[in-house]
Motif scaffolding. Structure first.
Motif, PDB file in Angstrom:
ATOM      1  N   VAL A  41      35.118 -78.362 -70.980  1.00 50.17           N
ATOM      2  CA  VAL A  41      35.825 -77.675 -72.056  1.00 50.17           C
ATOM      3  C   VAL A  41      35.704 -76.161 -71.927  1.00 50.17           C
ATOM      4  CG1 VAL A  41      35.542 -79.646 -73.589  1.00 50.17           C
ATOM      5  CG2 VAL A  41      33.830 -77.815 -73.602  1.00 50.17           C
ATOM      6  N   ASP A  42      34.743 -75.690 -71.140  1.00 48.82           N
ATOM      7  CA  ASP A  42      34.599 -74.254 -70.903  1.00 48.82           C
ATOM      8  C   ASP A  42      35.402 -73.780 -69.702  1.00 48.82           C
ATOM      9  OD1 ASP A  42      33.155 -75.456 -68.904  1.00 48.82           O
ATOM     10  OD2 ASP A  42      31.271 -74.410 -69.311  1.00 48.82           O
ATOM     11  N   GLY A  43      36.128 -74.686 -69.052  1.00 48.32           N
ATOM     12  CA  GLY A  43      36.940 -74.333 -67.902  1.00 48.32           C
ATOM     13  C   GLY A  43      36.188 -74.319 -66.591  1.00 48.32           C
ATOM     14  N   ALA A  58      33.252 -81.557 -77.778  1.00 51.30           N
ATOM     15  CA  ALA A  58      34.605 -81.459 -78.319  1.00 51.30           C
ATOM     16  C   ALA A  58      35.393 -80.446 -77.503  1.00 51.30           C
ATOM     17  CB  ALA A  58      34.557 -81.035 -79.782  1.00 51.30           C
ATOM     18  N   GLY A  59      36.658 -80.740 -77.258  1.00 50.36           N
ATOM     19  CA  GLY A  59      37.498 -79.833 -76.501  1.00 50.36           C
ATOM     20  C   GLY A  59      38.307 -80.565 -75.459  1.00 50.36           C
ATOM     21  N   THR A  60      38.929 -79.812 -74.556  1.00 50.75           N
ATOM     22  CA  THR A  60      39.845 -80.358 -73.565  1.00 50.75           C
ATOM     23  C   THR A  60      39.246 -80.296 -72.166  1.00 50.75           C
ATOM     24  OG1 THR A  60      41.754 -79.694 -74.903  1.00 50.75           O
ATOM     25  CG2 THR A  60      42.152 -80.143 -72.562  1.00 50.75           C
ATOM     26  N   TYR A  61      39.241 -81.436 -71.491  1.00 51.19           N
ATOM     27  CA  TYR A  61      38.760 -81.561 -70.116  1.00 51.19           C
ATOM     28  C   TYR A  61      39.964 -81.592 -69.177  1.00 51.19           C
ATOM     29  CZ  TYR A  61      34.279 -82.999 -72.146  1.00 51.19           C
ATOM     30  OH  TYR A  61      33.098 -83.050 -72.854  1.00 51.19           O
ATOM     31  N   THR A  81      41.512 -84.699 -74.288  1.00 47.08           N
ATOM     32  CA  THR A  81      41.027 -83.880 -75.391  1.00 47.08           C
ATOM     33  C   THR A  81      40.202 -84.722 -76.353  1.00 47.08           C
ATOM     34  OG1 THR A  81      42.882 -82.328 -75.267  1.00 47.08           O
ATOM     35  CG2 THR A  81      41.693 -82.443 -77.359  1.00 47.08           C
ATOM     36  N   ASN A  82      39.031 -84.247 -76.649  1.00 43.44           N
ATOM     37  CA  ASN A  82      38.153 -84.878 -77.635  1.00 43.44           C
ATOM     38  C   ASN A  82      38.123 -84.012 -78.892  1.00 43.44           C
ATOM     39  OD1 ASN A  82      36.188 -86.489 -78.906  1.00 43.44           O
ATOM     40  ND2 ASN A  82      34.521 -85.276 -78.042  1.00 43.44           N
TER      41      ASN A  82
END
Length: 278
Positions: free
Chosen positions: A75-77, A102-105, A162-163
């Motif tokens: 999620v941090d890129g 949480a976030g997008t992988y 995305t979580n």
């Protein structure tokens, strides 16, 4: 946006990749990296199963891909060093993506450039191909070979998981080579709403780039349709999709090569995504 019959689009795809389709199974197939869930709402650490395969039909496993091409961004890129055991079967490969935040992988499958040379030979101008770069081919070409062209083919397949709340770090461009960037966040793809992607080359917009979008399971529909669109001068392609489900977007970018190994460099991109019906 008008739809074009799939039969027509298959002819377009053949034109875009004519050399590759004749040469090798890995290039003849579309390649996709396909999570079992594109969006989840997990408060505790969990896993999402991911398939990596190549196929003539969207999301139907046919040819497994090796693990050394897989890259996962958190999620941090930043790249994840570990993403679970990798199983490579005959028809598909798979792994379990650890989802701890949480976030997008970002899920990517990348194949380094392969070189293929085509030429004509004989009185009937018979088409021939060999797996060799321009320098290697020069030493192998038969006497009388003509209309010689060498292309390099690099491939990227991508999708996103995305979580809970979406993030954008995994979507960021590298500004290196040809890329396709999701402008509309992949977690926000819903039916009958405008969706946008952007084509870039070294960070600059690519205009008039052909993009083809196919929904999974054309074999289950009487009149399967696919969408063919082009990017505008800003490199943006806009489209709406009336049907919920999983889709495969694909595009081929070709440019004159800048080194002695090929005449043209081709980059193929395959983007798997999900559209939610609303």
């Amino acid at each position: 946006m008008n739809f074009t019959p799939l039969k027509t689009l298959r002819r377009t795809a053949l034109t875009l990749t004519a050399s590759a389709l004749i040469i090798t199974p890995a290039l003849a197939h579309d390649i996709y990296i396909w999570p079992s869930y594109f969006n989840i709402n997990a408060e505790k650490p969990t896993h999402v199963a991911v398939d990596v395969t190549a196929s003539h039909t969207a999301f139907r496993p046919d040819f497994a891909m090796a693990s050394n091409g897989v890259k996962v961004t958190g999620v941090d890129g930043k790249a994840l060093r570990r993403f679970g055991p990798y199983y490579q079967g005959q028809r598909r490969a798979s792994f379990d993506l650890p989802v701890n935040e949480a976030g997008t992988y970002g899920l990517f499958y990348q194949r380094e450039a392969s070189y293929f040379t085509k030429y004509k030979i004989g009185k009937r101008d018979k088409d021939k191909h060999m797996r060799a770069n321009k320098v290697e081919a020069a030493a192998k070409l038969p006497k009388g070979a003509r209309d010689i062209e060498t292309r390099s083919y690099a491939t990227t397949a991508m999708s996103f998981v995305t979580n809970q709340a979406p993030t954008t770090e995994a979507l960021a461009p590298t500004n290196q080579g040809f890329e396709l960037i999701a402008i509309t966040h992949p977690s926000d793809y819903v039916t009958n709403e405008a969706l946008q992607v952007k084509a870039l080359f070294n960070g600059e917009p690519v205009a008039d780039q052909t993009i083809i979008i196919e929904q999974e399971g054309p074999q289950y529909r009487k009149n399967p349709e696919a969408l063919e669109i082009k990017t505008n001068k800003e490199g943006i392609a806009s489209f709406t999709l009336a049907n919920g489900g999983r889709y495969l977007l694909k595009t081929n970018h070709e440019k004159v090569a800048t080194n002695e190994l090929a005449d043209f460099d081709v980059t193929r991109i395959f983007y798997a995504f999900e559209v939610i019906f609303e």
